[in-house]
Design a protein around this motif. Structure first.
Motif, PDB file in Angstrom:
ATOM      1  N   LEU A   1       0.919  -1.319   0.063  1.00 54.38           N
ATOM      2  CA  LEU A   1       0.011  -0.104   0.006  1.00 54.38           C
ATOM      3  C   LEU A   1       0.888   1.247   0.005  1.00 54.38           C
ATOM      4  CD1 LEU A   1      -2.795  -1.003   2.368  1.00 54.38           C
ATOM      5  CD2 LEU A   1      -3.077  -1.162  -0.101  1.00 54.38           C
ATOM      6  N   LYS A   2       1.947   1.114   0.664  1.00 52.48           N
ATOM      7  CA  LYS A   2       2.873   2.363   0.821  1.00 52.48           C
ATOM      8  C   LYS A   2       3.371   2.728  -0.562  1.00 52.48           C
ATOM      9  CE  LYS A   2       4.052   4.609   3.775  1.00 52.48           C
ATOM     10  NZ  LYS A   2       3.404   5.758   4.272  1.00 52.48           N
ATOM     11  N   SER A   3       3.673   1.358  -1.190  1.00 55.05           N
ATOM     12  CA  SER A   3       4.458   1.609  -2.453  1.00 55.05           C
ATOM     13  C   SER A   3       3.834   2.363  -3.735  1.00 55.05           C
ATOM     14  CB  SER A   3       5.133   0.416  -2.842  1.00 55.05           C
ATOM     15  OG  SER A   3       3.973  -0.517  -3.350  1.00 55.05           O
ATOM     16  N   THR A   4       2.520   2.030  -3.431  1.00 55.94           N
ATOM     17  CA  THR A   4       1.393   2.663  -4.752  1.00 55.94           C
ATOM     18  C   THR A   4       0.795   3.865  -4.076  1.00 55.94           C
ATOM     19  OG1 THR A   4      -0.204   1.030  -3.798  1.00 55.94           O
ATOM     20  CG2 THR A   4       1.264   0.180  -5.316  1.00 55.94           C
ATOM     21  N   GLN A   5       1.225   4.558  -3.452  1.00 59.82           N
ATOM     22  CA  GLN A   5       0.676   5.974  -3.103  1.00 59.82           C
ATOM     23  C   GLN A   5       1.014   7.008  -3.741  1.00 59.82           C
ATOM     24  OE1 GLN A   5       1.226   6.386   1.282  1.00 59.82           O
ATOM     25  NE2 GLN A   5      -0.413   5.113   1.533  1.00 59.82           N
ATOM     26  N   HIS A   6       2.124   7.062  -4.187  1.00 59.16           N
ATOM     27  CA  HIS A   6       2.836   8.284  -5.156  1.00 59.16           C
ATOM     28  C   HIS A   6       1.566   8.466  -6.231  1.00 59.16           C
ATOM     29  CE1 HIS A   6       5.405  10.729  -7.344  1.00 59.16           C
ATOM     30  NE2 HIS A   6       6.129  10.529  -6.410  1.00 59.16           N
ATOM     31  N   GLN A   7       1.554  10.028  -6.391  1.00 60.28           N
ATOM     32  CA  GLN A   7       0.812  10.460  -7.087  1.00 60.28           C
ATOM     33  C   GLN A   7       0.962  10.130  -8.669  1.00 60.28           C
ATOM     34  OE1 GLN A   7       0.146  14.585  -6.437  1.00 60.28           O
ATOM     35  NE2 GLN A   7      -1.317  14.181  -4.479  1.00 60.28           N
ATOM     36  N   GLN A   8       2.323  10.110  -8.955  1.00 60.24           N
ATOM     37  CA  GLN A   8       2.459   9.795 -10.327  1.00 60.24           C
ATOM     38  C   GLN A   8       2.321   8.262 -10.976  1.00 60.24           C
ATOM     39  OE1 GLN A   8       6.470  10.920 -10.799  1.00 60.24           O
ATOM     40  NE2 GLN A   8       6.066  13.424 -11.135  1.00 60.24           N
ATOM     41  N   ILE A   9       1.867   7.542  -9.923  1.00 62.50           N
ATOM     42  CA  ILE A   9       1.579   6.103 -10.265  1.00 62.50           C
ATOM     43  C   ILE A   9       0.128   6.039 -11.116  1.00 62.50           C
ATOM     44  CG2 ILE A   9       0.873   3.902  -9.338  1.00 62.50           C
ATOM     45  CD1 ILE A   9       3.550   4.008  -8.055  1.00 62.50           C
ATOM     46  N   VAL A  10       0.199   5.267 -12.309  1.00 58.50           N
ATOM     47  CA  VAL A  10      -1.027   4.859 -12.926  1.00 58.50           C
ATOM     48  C   VAL A  10      -1.718   3.872 -12.041  1.00 58.50           C
ATOM     49  CG1 VAL A  10      -2.039   3.919 -15.123  1.00 58.50           C
ATOM     50  CG2 VAL A  10       0.138   5.326 -15.144  1.00 58.50           C
ATOM     51  N   PRO A  11      -2.769   4.142 -11.532  1.00 58.50           N
ATOM     52  CA  PRO A  11      -3.354   3.502 -10.460  1.00 58.50           C
ATOM     53  C   PRO A  11      -4.252   2.095 -10.653  1.00 58.50           C
ATOM     54  CG  PRO A  11      -4.573   5.215 -10.597  1.00 58.50           C
ATOM     55  CD  PRO A  11      -3.643   5.499 -11.674  1.00 58.50           C
TER      56      PRO A  11
ATOM     57  N   ASP B   1       8.623  -4.674 -11.463  1.00 58.26           N
ATOM     58  CA  ASP B   1       9.186  -4.129 -12.921  1.00 58.26           C
ATOM     59  C   ASP B   1       8.102  -3.014 -12.938  1.00 58.26           C
ATOM     60  OD1 ASP B   1      10.942  -5.947 -13.248  1.00 58.26           O
ATOM     61  OD2 ASP B   1       9.871  -7.079 -14.903  1.00 58.26           O
ATOM     62  N   LEU B   2       6.825  -2.981 -12.957  1.00 50.41           N
ATOM     63  CA  LEU B   2       6.010  -1.810 -13.443  1.00 50.41           C
ATOM     64  C   LEU B   2       5.945  -0.876 -12.408  1.00 50.41           C
ATOM     65  CD1 LEU B   2       2.729  -4.218 -14.362  1.00 50.41           C
ATOM     66  CD2 LEU B   2       4.545  -3.194 -15.926  1.00 50.41           C
ATOM     67  N   LEU B   3       6.290  -1.232 -11.110  1.00 49.83           N
ATOM     68  CA  LEU B   3       6.206  -0.039 -10.095  1.00 49.83           C
ATOM     69  C   LEU B   3       7.657   0.681 -10.528  1.00 49.83           C
ATOM     70  CD1 LEU B   3       4.711   0.728  -7.679  1.00 49.83           C
ATOM     71  CD2 LEU B   3       6.490  -0.491  -6.184  1.00 49.83           C
ATOM     72  N   GLU B   4       8.551   0.282 -11.107  1.00 48.55           N
ATOM     73  CA  GLU B   4       9.810   1.186 -11.490  1.00 48.55           C
ATOM     74  C   GLU B   4       9.367   2.341 -12.569  1.00 48.55           C
ATOM     75  OE1 GLU B   4      13.120  -1.295 -12.517  1.00 48.55           O
ATOM     76  OE2 GLU B   4      13.262  -2.049 -10.386  1.00 48.55           O
ATOM     77  N   GLN B   5       8.297   1.706 -13.519  1.00 43.96           N
ATOM     78  CA  GLN B   5       7.873   2.550 -14.541  1.00 43.96           C
ATOM     79  C   GLN B   5       6.619   3.357 -14.061  1.00 43.96           C
ATOM     80  OE1 GLN B   5       8.122   0.241 -18.333  1.00 43.96           O
ATOM     81  NE2 GLN B   5       8.559  -1.569 -16.820  1.00 43.96           N
ATOM     82  N   HIS B   6       6.321   3.491 -12.933  1.00 44.53           N
ATOM     83  CA  HIS B   6       5.157   4.301 -12.157  1.00 44.53           C
ATOM     84  C   HIS B   6       3.731   3.642 -12.482  1.00 44.53           C
ATOM     85  CE1 HIS B   6       8.429   7.129 -10.613  1.00 44.53           C
ATOM     86  NE2 HIS B   6       8.629   7.412 -11.830  1.00 44.53           N
ATOM     87  N   ILE B   7       3.885   2.417 -12.573  1.00 49.94           N
ATOM     88  CA  ILE B   7       2.496   1.614 -12.689  1.00 49.94           C
ATOM     89  C   ILE B   7       2.188   0.886 -11.883  1.00 49.94           C
ATOM     90  CG2 ILE B   7       1.392   0.236 -14.450  1.00 49.94           C
ATOM     91  CD1 ILE B   7       3.366   1.081 -16.764  1.00 49.94           C
ATOM     92  N   GLY B   8       1.051   0.944 -11.168  1.00 54.54           N
ATOM     93  CA  GLY B   8       0.603  -0.037  -9.991  1.00 54.54           C
ATOM     94  C   GLY B   8      -0.423  -1.032 -10.510  1.00 54.54           C
ATOM     95  N   VAL B   9      -0.011  -2.410 -10.172  1.00 51.18           N
ATOM     96  CA  VAL B   9      -1.045  -3.457 -10.171  1.00 51.18           C
ATOM     97  C   VAL B   9      -0.786  -4.382  -8.973  1.00 51.18           C
ATOM     98  CG1 VAL B   9      -0.731  -3.656 -12.736  1.00 51.18           C
ATOM     99  CG2 VAL B   9       0.830  -5.006 -11.322  1.00 51.18           C
ATOM    100  N   THR B  10      -1.897  -5.228  -8.695  1.00 53.10           N
ATOM    101  CA  THR B  10      -1.953  -5.815  -7.434  1.00 53.10           C
ATOM    102  C   THR B  10      -1.559  -7.364  -7.714  1.00 53.10           C
ATOM    103  OG1 THR B  10      -3.739  -4.564  -7.047  1.00 53.10           O
ATOM    104  CG2 THR B  10      -3.334  -6.334  -5.302  1.00 53.10           C
ATOM    105  N   PRO B  11      -0.341  -7.690  -6.994  1.00 55.07           N
ATOM    106  CA  PRO B  11       0.010  -9.321  -7.456  1.00 55.07           C
ATOM    107  C   PRO B  11      -0.844 -10.239  -6.355  1.00 55.07           C
ATOM    108  CG  PRO B  11       1.343  -8.015  -5.824  1.00 55.07           C
ATOM    109  CD  PRO B  11       0.313  -7.262  -6.216  1.00 55.07           C
TER     110      PRO B  11
ATOM    111  N   ASP C   1      -2.311   7.067 -21.439  1.00 52.05           N
ATOM    112  CA  ASP C   1      -1.493   6.606 -20.417  1.00 52.05           C
ATOM    113  C   ASP C   1      -1.931   5.309 -19.924  1.00 52.05           C
ATOM    114  OD1 ASP C   1      -0.120   8.774 -20.269  1.00 52.05           O
ATOM    115  OD2 ASP C   1      -0.924   9.810 -18.424  1.00 52.05           O
ATOM    116  N   ILE C   2      -3.225   5.067 -20.113  1.00 55.43           N
ATOM    117  CA  ILE C   2      -3.824   3.507 -19.661  1.00 55.43           C
ATOM    118  C   ILE C   2      -3.215   2.382 -20.635  1.00 55.43           C
ATOM    119  CG2 ILE C   2      -5.783   2.323 -19.642  1.00 55.43           C
ATOM    120  CD1 ILE C   2      -5.662   3.938 -17.206  1.00 55.43           C
ATOM    121  N   ALA C   3      -3.320   2.982 -21.902  1.00 50.84           N
ATOM    122  CA  ALA C   3      -2.762   2.043 -23.013  1.00 50.84           C
ATOM    123  C   ALA C   3      -1.352   1.702 -22.869  1.00 50.84           C
ATOM    124  CB  ALA C   3      -3.265   2.564 -24.281  1.00 50.84           C
ATOM    125  N   HIS C   4      -0.430   2.747 -22.608  1.00 47.57           N
ATOM    126  CA  HIS C   4       0.845   2.713 -22.228  1.00 47.57           C
ATOM    127  C   HIS C   4       0.936   1.650 -21.211  1.00 47.57           C
ATOM    128  CE1 HIS C   4       5.233   3.661 -22.060  1.00 47.57           C
ATOM    129  NE2 HIS C   4       4.843   3.887 -20.848  1.00 47.57           N
TER     130      HIS C   4
END
Length: 477
Positions: free
Chosen positions: A97-107, A417-427, A452-455
């Motif tokens: 939860l802490k890792s996905t809080q950044h505003q720049q993350i595609v949520p 991997d995706l978090l490094e590219q500011h993309i959030g998913v739930t494992p 942004d979603i397509a990317h």
């Protein structure tokens, strides 16, 4: 079953078995009425039901046509019943939860629908009007069990589904998770056995760890979602104190269990005198015209505590939930006064105004339409772009897609991997603690489609492809 529902069911069978392929024209309303013997109004209602489910579409002045079929995958039975006497998941959930809080993350890993679809302007307007009056901050009338008028309105919504309820059965809480935790705490003692679905919202695992409970899980059924045979086996073999199930718009997989199976679950609960805590936070996010029944509908002995919330339909800021507590009402209120005390008074008062004037129903209709549209766009794109070996589980409710990755591709590695590219998913390890079930991902599909979603989805596909190649190289070496 209504005549229109029966007709819609029959027509869906023709679509599912390929008698009517994609983009073929359906008989006109009048032709269908003549061939089926139903009235023109019944046929129209059936067609509208199929359209709401995304199975057919209308062309102006041309009639109805079969939509591109979105096949619904069902998960295979994952494993046998599992005993988990010691749970350790809280630190993992906290880190995620802490890792996905950044505003720049595609949520795409968010648990909430896109905020653009929530916080209706009419509710904000009501909040502003009430905020200027000091009496709306008065706390005593909103202490447990909560605002009486709000509890009455919630009780009325139960009654509309045929569930006899009054305000005294309802306790207002600070969101659904608060309702679930209070309910579990009211029923159990440390060391008790509780039963969960094998893949379930991580809040259930967290609560079990916090309360020192022994957890037994049952696998998902490959066709029905809920494995009735495994359920009966467990409750005959173990001293189960309480079950915690999500049976409507299951998070994360998405299935809704049939009324027939819910009825059989209720009979077994009554036979063995086992309580059920029902997590029904997505109850309003169904597609089509018929809201699924909760387990509470089938409960004849007050063994089910039904928990829900406004947070998934109105926004995380409106974190007001409730539990249909019945005989546990007073105990839950005592526990509440020692923890969260009560939900926000101003929000409770605002919800009374919002629900009383039917603004909520109008908002829900628009929200459901948007979620259905967005989820279909995500599904079609992922179906086309994900690597071979991926499976997508797609159901007619909610805003999540559950993706099975190819064998030996770990969802934690994809998430990182995706978090490094500011993309959030739930494992999947957040939902299923078995080591053999770490190759699934949950994707939030509630967002309006844009570049942004397509990317982000392209990067997801590329990450999976990269890990597949790495596995092949490692295996060949």
């Amino acid at each position: 079953m209504y005549k229109s529902e029966q007709l819609a069911h029959n027509l869906r069978l023709l679509i599912d078995n390929g008698t009517w392929p994609a983009h073929s024209k359906l008989p006109s309303l009048r032709q269908q009425a003549q061939s089926s013997g139903y009235s023109l109004m019944t046929v129209m209602n059936a067609y509208q039901e199929l359209e709401a489910q995304g199975l057919i579409y209308a062309k102006e002045k041309s009639g109805y046509f079969v939509a591109e079929h979105l096949s619904t995958q069902v998960p295979q039975t994952y494993s046998v019943v599992s005993l988990n006497p010691k749970i350790e998941i809280n630190s993992q959930v906290f880190k995620y939860l802490k890792s996905t809080q950044h505003q720049q993350i595609v949520p795409l890993g968010s648990a909430f629908p896109d905020h653009q679809l929530l916080c209706p302007s009419k509710l904000i307007q009501i909040m502003g009007q009430l905020a200027r009056n000091r009496k709306n901050y008065e706390q005593s009338s909103n202490l447990p069990p909560g605002n009486f008028a709000l509890r009455q309105l919630i009780a009325q919504r139960y009654c509309m589904q045929g569930i006899t309820t009054d305000a005294d059965d309802i306790v207002i809480t600070s969101g659904c998770l608060d309702a679930l935790n209070l309910s579990l705490q009211a029923i159990t003692q440390p060391g008790d056995y509780i039963l969960l679905q094998q893949t379930i919202f991580y809040g259930a695992w967290q609560a079990a760890e916090r309360l020192g409970l022994k957890v037994i899980t049952i696998p998902e059924h490959p066709q029905h979602g809920f494995d009735l045979e495994a359920f009966e086996q467990v409750i005959q073999s173990y001293p189960i104190k309480v079950c915690w199930f999500m049976l409507n718009a299951h998070n994360p997989i998405g299935f809704t269990v049939s009324d027939e199976i819910k009825y059989k679950i209720a009979k077994l609960l009554h036979q063995h005198q086992i309580h059920l805590i029902e997590d029904d936070v997505y109850e309003e996010l169904f597609y089509g015209s018929k809201k699924p029944l909760p387990m509470k509908y089938f409960d004849q002995q007050n063994l089910v505590l039904h928990c829900s919330s406004f947070s998934k339909t109105l926004g995380a800021g409106f974190r007001v939930g409730w539990v249909y507590a019945g005989k546990f009402s007073e105990h839950i209120q005592h526990l509440q006064l020692m923890s969260t005390i009560s939900a926000n008074s101003l929000i409770q008062n605002a919800l009374v105004e919002f629900l009383s004037h039917h603004h909520y129903e109008k908002h829900l209709r628009g929200l459901r339409r948007s979620l259905e549209k967005h989820k279909k766009q995500f599904y079609l794109y992922l179906k086309q772009h994900l690597p071979v070996g991926c499976e997508i589980f797609n159901y007619a409710s909610g805003y999540f897609l559950w993706i099975k990755l190819p064998d030996h591709v770990n969802s934690i590695e994809i998430y990182e991997d995706l978090l490094e590219q500011h993309i959030g998913v739930t494992p999947s390890p957040l939902f299923n603690i078995l080591q053999s079930q770490q190759h699934f991902l949950r994707i939030n599909c509630s967002f309006e489609w844009h570049s942004d979603i397509a990317h982000a989805l392209d990067q997801l596909s590329q990450s999976i492809q990269n890990h597949l190649k790495l596995r092949q190289i490692t295996h060949s070496a």
